[in-house]
Design a protein around this motif. Structure first.
Motif, short mmCIF file in Angstrom:
data_model
loop_
_atom_site.label_atom_id
_atom_site.label_comp_id
_atom_site.label_asym_id
_atom_site.label_seq_id
_atom_site.Cartn_x
_atom_site.Cartn_y
_atom_site.Cartn_z
N ILE A 1 0.84 -1.21 0.00
CA ILE A 1 0.00 0.00 0.00
C ILE A 1 0.87 1.25 0.00
O ILE A 1 0.61 2.21 -0.74
N GLY B 1 -3.78 2.33 -3.93
CA GLY B 1 -4.92 1.47 -4.24
C GLY B 1 -4.63 0.39 -5.24
O GLY B 1 -5.32 -0.64 -5.28
N THR C 1 -4.44 -3.74 -4.98
CA THR C 1 -5.40 -4.80 -5.34
C THR C 1 -5.02 -5.45 -6.67
O THR C 1 -5.19 -6.65 -6.85
N GLN D 1 -13.93 6.05 -0.07
CA GLN D 1 -13.16 6.22 -1.29
C GLN D 1 -13.91 5.63 -2.49
O GLN D 1 -14.66 4.67 -2.36
N THR E 1 -10.34 3.80 -6.78
CA THR E 1 -9.14 3.74 -5.92
C THR E 1 -8.43 2.40 -6.08
O THR E 1 -7.20 2.32 -6.00
N LEU E 2 -9.22 1.36 -6.36
CA LEU E 2 -8.67 0.00 -6.39
C LEU E 2 -7.76 -0.26 -7.59
O LEU E 2 -7.08 -1.28 -7.62
N LEU F 1 -8.79 -0.14 1.76
CA LEU F 1 -8.59 0.88 0.72
C LEU F 1 -9.85 1.69 0.48
O LEU F 1 -9.78 2.91 0.25
N LEU F 2 -11.00 1.06 0.52
CA LEU F 2 -12.26 1.79 0.31
C LEU F 2 -12.73 2.51 1.57
O LEU F 2 -13.42 3.53 1.48
N MET G 1 -6.56 8.57 1.81
CA MET G 1 -5.54 7.76 1.15
C MET G 1 -4.14 8.30 1.45
O MET G 1 -3.19 7.54 1.61
#
Length: 503
Positions: A82, A87, A90, A218, A222-223, A297-298, A303
Motif C-alpha cells: 500500500i 490502491g 489490489t 473512497q 481507488t482499487l 482501501l475503500l 488515502m
C-alpha cells in the motif's frame, strides 16, 4: 546395503519402530544416471510408515493455513505494498493470485505423485536428480530456519502494543522454545491447536473488513489507481513498473500453501487429497487477504494518511475504530505469528527428519534425527534440534543478516519446483499422479519466466540476497558429491512413498 533394503529403502541409521509393517524384499536400486542425475528407486521399495497417518483433509488444511498465516501477511506485508503503490495494491495481489494458481498446480501434481514429508527436495531429487534434490533440501532447511527466526522476532512488535514490557528479542526466543514444545505433541493435537489460533486471526481480519465496508469513503476507482507519497507529502502517480515489482511482494504474502505436502505422510489418502489441500489452502488465503485489503482501501478516511502512515493497518484501526480495537486486534496478530511459528516448526522438524531417514548424515547424527517417538509418532529429536538451533540463531545473528539469508530463498525454491513439474511432465515421472495440472507445461514455464524476471529485479536492487541463496544452493551440491555420491548405493536411494494407512 541389505539392511537398508530390508527397512524399506531407508538407511540403517533410521530403523522403523515396531508399529510399522515390514517392507517387502526388493532388488538393489539403480545408480545415478537415467535421465542424467535422476535416481531410479528399486521396484517395490517403499518408506516404512513411521509417522501417524491420522490427519484428515481438513486438519491438513488447518495446519497449512496456519503456516501461511493470512493475518500476519495483511498486517506485515500488505502495508508495504500500500505504501508503495496505494490502491493499485489490489491489482498487484490479483496478479499474484493468478501466478499463485499456476504455482499451486505444480505443487499439487508433484505432491500427489510424491506425497513425502521431505517436501520440495523430494520432488527435485526424483525429477531433477539427487544432487539438485540435496541442494534443494539444504536451501529449504537454512531458509526455513531463517524465516522461523524472522517471524518469531516479530512477535514482540504486536505483544508490545498490549504489554510494553514484552517488546524485544527475548520474546521471540521464548516463542520459538514454546513452539518447539508444542510441536512435539501428536500431529492431530497440533492440528487443533493451530486451528483454534487460526480462528482468532481470522476474527481479526473480519474486524478489519467490517470496519472498512461500513465506512466506505473512497471511490471504487481507488482499487486500480497507482499512487505513492511524494517528497512534499502530496500523493502522486506511481508507475506500472512499481506495480509489477509489488506483485512479487504479493506472491510472498500468499506463500505457504505448499506446506501441505510436509504432512502428507500423516494425512489419510494423501495421494488423492494432497493436491486439493494445496489448492484449497491457496484459495482461502487469497480471499482472506484480498477482502480486508479492499475494505481498508475503500474505507480509509484519507488515502494520503494511509499511504504515509508508518503502520497503515494500525492507522486504519484507530481511525475507524478506537484504541481498544487496535489493542485487541494487535493481540490477535501476535497470536497469528505464534501460530505460524508452531506450524513452521512442525514443517522444519519433518524436513530434517526426512533428510536423516534418507541417510543424508553420518550415523552418529542421522540415527537420532531419524527417530520417531513410539507413542506420539512425531520426530521428536529432529524437532528439538530445529527449535534450539533457531532460538540460538535468533539470539546471535542480527535481524538484518537473517533477512539477507532468507531474501531470495523463495525465488529459487519456486523456480526449482517449477522445473521439477516441467521435468516430471516431460519425462513421464509424474504421469501416475492422481492430480494432473491443467494446461500441461504452460504453468511451469510461466512460473519460470516470472521467477527469472523477479530474480533479475532482485539482483539489480541488491545482489547480496541472491548471492547468499545461490551459495547455500551450491554448498548442497558440494556436500552431495563429497559425501553422498560415493555412497549412493546405500544412501539417498529415494524409495516410493509409504503405503497409505488410514490410522
Amino acid at each position: 546395503m541389505d539392511e537398508e533394503l530390508e527397512t524399506g529403502g531407508r538407511h540403517p541409521a533410521a530403523p522403523a519402530p515396531d508399529v510399522s509393517p515390514p517392507a517387502p524384499d526388493v532388488s538393489p536400486p539403480a545408480p545415478d544416471g537415467s535421465p542424467p542425475g535422476a535416481p531410479a528407486p528399486a521396484a517395490g521399495a517403499k518408506y516404512a510408515q513411521q509417522l501417524s497417518r491420522s490427519l484428515t483433509f481438513k486438519e491438513n488444511v488447518l495446519i497449512t493455513l496456519s503456516s501461511v498465516t493470512p493475518a500476519s501477511s495483511v498486517f506485515i506485508i500488505v502495508p508495504s505494498v500500500i505504501q508503495g503503490i496505494g490502491g493499485a495494491a489490489t491489482i498487484a495481489f490479483a496478479i499474484a493470485a493468478v501466478a499463485g494458481v499456476f504455482m499451486a498446480f505444480c505443487y499439487a501434481e508433484l505432491s500427489s505423485r510424491y506425497p513425502v514429508t521431505g517436501g520440495e527436495y523430494a520432488f527435485a531429487a526424483r525429477t531433477l536428480g539427487r544432487p539438485t534434490g540435496f541442494a534443494m533440501f539444504l536451501l529449504a532447511l537454512v531458509g526455513g530456519v531463517g524465516i522461523l527466526a524472522v517471524v518469531a522476532l516479530g512477535t514482540g512488535d504486536y505483544l508490545g502494543v498490549v504489554w510494553g514490557s514484552l517488546d524485544g528479542k527475548g520474546v521471540g526466543i521464548a516463542v520459538l522454545l514454546i513452539a518447539t514444545v508444542v510441536a512435539l505433541f501428536n500431529i492431530r493435537t497440533n492440528a487443533w491447536v493451530t486451528g483454534v489460533f487460526l480462528l482468532v486471526e481470522m476474527a481479526a481480519l473480519v474486524v478489519l473488513a467490517v470496519l472498512g465496508f461500513v465506512h466506505v469513503d473512497q471511490p471504487v476507482s481507488t482499487l486500480w489507481t497507482a499512487q505513492t507519497l511524494g517528497g512534499s507529502g502530496v500523493l502522486e502517480g506511481a508507475s506500472w513498473g512499481l506495480v509489477a515489482a509489488a506483485t512479487t511482494t504479493a506472491m510472498f504474502a500468499y506463500n505457504g500453501y505448499g506446506t501441505a505436502v510436509y504432512f502428507s505422510e500423516e494425512t489419510r489418502h494423501a495421494g488423492a487429497t494432497i493436491g486439493r489441500a494445496i489448492l484449497w489452502s491457496l484459495g482461502i488465503t487469497v480471499v482472506t487477504e484480498m477482502v480486508p485489503l479492499i475494505a481498508v482501501l475503500l474505507g480509509t478516511p484519507s488515502m494520503r494518511a494511509l499511504i504515509g502512515a508508518d503502520a497503515p493497518m494500525n492507522y486504519f484501526l484507530l481511525a475507524r475504530g478506537n484504541g481498544t480495537i487496535n489493542t485487541v486486534v494487535s493481540l490477535g496478530i501476535a497470536l497469528a505469528i505464534i501460530n505460524a511459528v508452531i506450524a513452521m516448526m512442525l514443517q522444519m522438524g519433518r524436513l530434517l527428519y526426512s533428510s536423516a531417514r534418507d541417510g543424508s548424515w553420518p550415523d552418529a547424527i542421522g540415527r537420532p534425527l531419524a527417530t520417531v517417538h513410539p507413542r506420539l509418532r512425531t520426530p521428536v529429536p529432529a524437532t528439538v534440534v530445529v527449535g534450539v538451533a533457531t532460538a540460538v540463531l535468533a539470539w546471535l545473528v542480527p535481524f538484518s543478516t537473517l533477512l539477507l539469508i532468507t531474501g531470495a530463498n523463495l525465488l529459487v525454491l519456486y523456480a526449482v519446483v517449477a522445473l521439477s513439474a516441467l521435468a516430471g511432465r516431460l519425462t513421464g515421472r509424474t504421469a501416475g499422479a492422481s492430480y494432473q495440472m491443467p494446461l500441461g507445461t504452460v504453468g511451469p514455464v510461466l512460473i519460470l519466466v516470472v521467477m527469472g524476471y523477479v530474480a533479475w529485479e532482485t539482483a539489480t536492487a541488491d545482489w547480496a540476497p541472491m548471492a547468499i541463496t545461490l551459495a547455500i544452493f551450491a554448498t548442497g551440491y558440494l556436500y552431495y558429491y563429497a559425501y553422498l555420491h560415493p555412497r549412493r548405493d546405500e544412501r539417498w536411494t529415494l524409495p516410493e512413498p509409504a503405503d497409505e494407512e488410514t490410522a
